[in-house]
Design an enzyme around this catalytic site. Structure first.
Site, mmCIF file in Angstrom:
data_model
loop_
_atom_site.group_PDB
_atom_site.id
_atom_site.type_symbol
_atom_site.label_atom_id
_atom_site.label_comp_id
_atom_site.label_asym_id
_atom_site.label_seq_id
_atom_site.Cartn_x
_atom_site.Cartn_y
_atom_site.Cartn_z
ATOM 1 N N ASP A 46 0.842 -1.192 0.000
ATOM 2 C CA ASP A 46 0.000 0.000 0.000
ATOM 3 C C ASP A 46 0.877 1.242 0.000
ATOM 4 O O ASP A 46 1.469 1.618 1.010
ATOM 5 C CB ASP A 46 -0.926 0.012 1.226
ATOM 6 C CG ASP A 46 -1.890 1.179 1.169
ATOM 7 O OD1 ASP A 46 -2.919 1.065 0.480
ATOM 8 O OD2 ASP A 46 -1.606 2.224 1.800
ATOM 9 N N TYR A 51 3.643 9.639 0.292
ATOM 10 C CA TYR A 51 4.560 9.005 1.230
ATOM 11 C C TYR A 51 6.014 9.338 0.899
ATOM 12 O O TYR A 51 6.896 9.133 1.736
ATOM 13 C CB TYR A 51 4.365 7.492 1.261
ATOM 14 C CG TYR A 51 2.967 7.057 1.658
ATOM 15 C CD1 TYR A 51 2.057 7.951 2.222
ATOM 16 C CD2 TYR A 51 2.544 5.754 1.473
ATOM 17 C CE1 TYR A 51 0.774 7.558 2.576
ATOM 18 C CE2 TYR A 51 1.274 5.343 1.825
ATOM 19 C CZ TYR A 51 0.386 6.246 2.366
ATOM 20 O OH TYR A 51 -0.877 5.846 2.713
ATOM 21 N N LYS A 80 -2.021 6.122 -4.637
ATOM 22 C CA LYS A 80 -3.092 7.085 -4.398
ATOM 23 C C LYS A 80 -2.811 8.419 -5.082
ATOM 24 O O LYS A 80 -1.663 8.881 -5.145
ATOM 25 C CB LYS A 80 -3.271 7.297 -2.887
ATOM 26 C CG LYS A 80 -3.467 5.993 -2.125
ATOM 27 C CD LYS A 80 -3.583 6.215 -0.630
ATOM 28 C CE LYS A 80 -3.566 4.880 0.082
ATOM 29 N NZ LYS A 80 -2.199 4.319 0.189
ATOM 30 N N HIS A 113 -6.863 9.943 -2.601
ATOM 31 C CA HIS A 113 -6.306 9.856 -1.252
ATOM 32 C C HIS A 113 -7.189 10.542 -0.204
ATOM 33 O O HIS A 113 -7.406 10.003 0.884
ATOM 34 C CB HIS A 113 -4.893 10.463 -1.245
ATOM 35 C CG HIS A 113 -4.027 9.962 -0.141
ATOM 36 N ND1 HIS A 113 -2.661 9.880 -0.243
ATOM 37 C CD2 HIS A 113 -4.323 9.511 1.099
ATOM 38 C CE1 HIS A 113 -2.150 9.409 0.887
ATOM 39 N NE2 HIS A 113 -3.140 9.183 1.718
#
Length: 328
Positions: A46, A51, A80, A113
């Protein structure tokens, strides 16, 4: 190596019910974490643009495939769409950047997201762009964009049409937004990803998705532990310290974390606990040789206090000088 069961997603997908959550795993160690997770039996990764580690995640995937630990087809890779790329003109380019970083030709799942549209930040200016529009401002703030969720979803659907995404979904939506999405979706969302743990069970939302054949993935399945290092939770808020959880763990000969993670998958959700420690990877996946009783499930669910740790209505004002609630 652990064999992790899957759950149906969409018309033809099978998503492993345990994935490796890649949020907050440092760029210096995330490639190794991906390789070790795949070696341990994980097939669900994921990821997200925000990130900031997708290039390194891609390196881990490449290494795992080269070592013969898996094939690309064995993996379920999620990423995302970030808030600054909601405009239809930017959705495909955001997807292309993620695929380039991950070294992949397609994603198994691409998700919106947050239901938050922010003004576009060019890749050459900053990538990932994060939350504030211009960090150099005297008072850096978020800059909302006038883009509807419907327009964004229409662009997401083109990713399925072109084969860049096998499935599409959304994160951090509530029941009302999900109902609205289903009214206009040509391609329905395959997955909803939400914060969910024993302090935030979100029973009505989970039940609604089950009735609509929408899979649910729970992020932060251990609750406060995901937020201690960010100063968004305190150790005393850990569900692992609850006497009822400790008692169940002692009776079953399991750790409190395994009890909570088992509760998550036994509810019918997939879960994406984050760790970069090989021993914890194995512990988090060792959930399928025991079950919780109905009484155990009720005891853990009874800890619900509707406590949300990841709430833009709180952290955006504290961190980004912008009050931006999305939940009631």
């Amino acid at each position: 190596m652990t064999t992790i069961p899957t759950q149906p997603v969409g018309a033809d997908g099978q998503m492993p019910v345990i994935g490796l959550g890649l949020w907050k795993i440092d760029k210096d160690v995330v490639a190794d974490a991906v390789v070790e997770a795949i070696r341990a039996g994980y097939r669900h990764l994921d990821s997200a643009c925000d990130y900031g580690n997708e290039k390194q995640v891609g390196e881990g995937i490449r290494r795992a495939i080269e070592e013969g630990l898996c094939t690309r087809e064995d993996l379920w890779v999620t990423s995302k769409l970030w808030n600054t790329y909601h405009h239809p003109d930017h959705v495909v380019m955001a997807m292309d950047q993620t695929l380039d970083d991950l070294g992949l030709d397609y994603l198994d799942l691409y998700m919106v997201h947050f239901p938050i549209a922010l003004e576009f930040v060019p890749f050459e200016t900053r990538y990932p762009p994060e939350w504030v529009h211009d960090p150099s401002d005297e008072l850096p703030m978020m800059k909302p964009a006038a883009v509807s969720l419907q327009d964004t979803w229409r662009a997401m659907e083109t990713l399925v049409d072109s084969g860049l995404a096998r499935h599409i979904g959304v994160c951090n939506y509530g029941v009302s937004l999900m109902r609205d999405l289903l009214n206009y979706a040509r391609i329905e969302p395959a997955v909803l990803q939400i914060e969910s743990h024993p302090y935030l069970t979100q029973d009505k939302l989970v039940r609604f998705c089950a009735e609509q054949d929408i899979a649910v993935t729970a992020f932060s399945p251990l609750g406060a532990l995901s937020y201690l290092e960010l100063g968004m939770a305190e150790e005393s808020q850990s569900v692992l310290q609850q006497p009822s959880v400790i008692a169940i763990a002692e009776r079953l000969g399991r750790t409190p974390a395994q009890v909570i993670l088992r509760w998550g998958v036994q509810r019918g959700n997939s879960i994406i606990p984050k760790t970069s420690r090989p021993e914890r990877l194995l512990e988090n996946a060792a959930l399928f040789d025991f079950e919780l009783t109905d009484e155990d499930m009720a005891a853990v669910s009874g800890l619900n206090r509707n406590q949300r740790f990841n709430d833009p209505g709180v952290f955006t004002e504290l961190a980004f000088n912008t009050f931006f609630p999305i939940y009631e």
